[in-house]
Enzyme design. Sequence first.
Site, short mmCIF file in Angstrom:
data_model
loop_
_atom_site.label_atom_id
_atom_site.label_comp_id
_atom_site.label_asym_id
_atom_site.label_seq_id
_atom_site.Cartn_x
_atom_site.Cartn_y
_atom_site.Cartn_z
N GLY A 66 2.28 7.17 2.66
CA GLY A 66 2.72 8.53 2.39
C GLY A 66 1.63 9.33 1.70
O GLY A 66 0.71 8.77 1.08
N GLY A 114 3.48 3.21 3.74
CA GLY A 114 4.28 3.82 4.79
C GLY A 114 3.82 3.45 6.19
O GLY A 114 4.61 3.47 7.13
N GLU A 137 1.35 -0.70 -3.85
CA GLU A 137 2.04 0.21 -4.75
C GLU A 137 1.94 -0.15 -6.23
O GLU A 137 1.95 0.74 -7.09
CB GLU A 137 3.51 0.32 -4.34
CG GLU A 137 3.75 1.08 -3.05
CD GLU A 137 3.49 0.26 -1.80
OE1 GLU A 137 3.48 0.81 -0.70
OE2 GLU A 137 3.28 -0.98 -1.95
N ASP A 145 8.04 -0.19 -1.04
CA ASP A 145 9.23 0.48 -0.51
C ASP A 145 9.22 0.37 1.00
O ASP A 145 8.76 -0.61 1.54
CB ASP A 145 9.30 1.93 -1.02
CG ASP A 145 8.14 2.79 -0.56
OD1 ASP A 145 7.16 2.25 0.01
OD2 ASP A 145 8.18 4.02 -0.76
#
Length: 350
Positions: A66, A114, A137, A145
């Site tokens: 992202g 992502g 992350e 995620d």
Amino acid sequence: MQDGEIIIERRGIAGLVRLNRPRALNSLTLPMIRTIAEALHGFAGDDQVAAVVITGEGERGLCAGGDIRALHESARAGDGLAASFWREEFRLNHQIASYPKPYVALMDGITMGGGVGLSSHGRHRIVTERTRLAMPETGIGYVPDVGATWLLPQASGEAGTWLGLTGLDIGAADAIHAGLADVQIASSRLGEVIDVLSALPRGSASGDVDAVLQALSEPAGESRLSQNAAMIDRAFRFDTVEEILAALAGEEGDFAAETRRVMLTRSPTSLKLALTLLRAGRRSASLAECLGRELGACLQMLDNPDFFEGIRAAVIDKDRNPQWSPASVEAVGAATVERFLKPAEPPLEL
């Protein structure tokens, strides 16, 4: 269809989704996520399309994740964009995982965060000799995620725990070992992959796609994670970060030493939360359950100092010297982790 950041086209029986932000390593924006979701919906209902292929423009990778600078700015402004981004991204991840037609991801070059969500949930995952895959992350004060807390616990042994906590990047053989990819194909042959898939007869199914990919595949070579599997399983079998770090300190060899050194540079809060989410993912019954839990944690990140500090150090000031708070794993109490486990309101709709 071409809107600049995403190029959608149909070639033969193949629907193509091409991420087109090469200068930004094809990092995802909310409009890109919406365009991809709409395209996948359209291809699913198109009788002329038998398979979908997702790829990244440029020479550097499929997708670096992202657009964390935009997420940082949104969180600072409190404008709700970050929350909308995560909700729609996670819906897209679930859409990919349950896609009714063969979904082929070309994971060439950088495939992180992502980008893993766009690819590893798919049915046919291709890596190349250039693949660098990671869930990085914990290094930016965030947590794995995009359904990673569903994918990583399914990896061989504790390889997924190693990936989620260290955030280190891996190559093709390791990605296959960890169950995040299926076959290696030379990057120079990816154009051929698209050409051959496009030329398949209408009505072709997943088995036909598999046959094409296997025919074009090559040996992935030795996996470093596989070579160190016994040590990884010994050290990462524990349910607390403190025990994992202590176990690593007692292991011999450069791999264990480097693993421990890297973990000590990560956000202590992120390490503890990531391990909690990974263990919860191991007990979960579905990807949807994991995505819902991840969304709750993500929304709490909007008030997490480490999230802002990690992005500042990585992409704003780029000094690579985050000052985490708390600064040590021992200083992160159970209550700190618990507050990230609050269910998302409203719940994630899938």
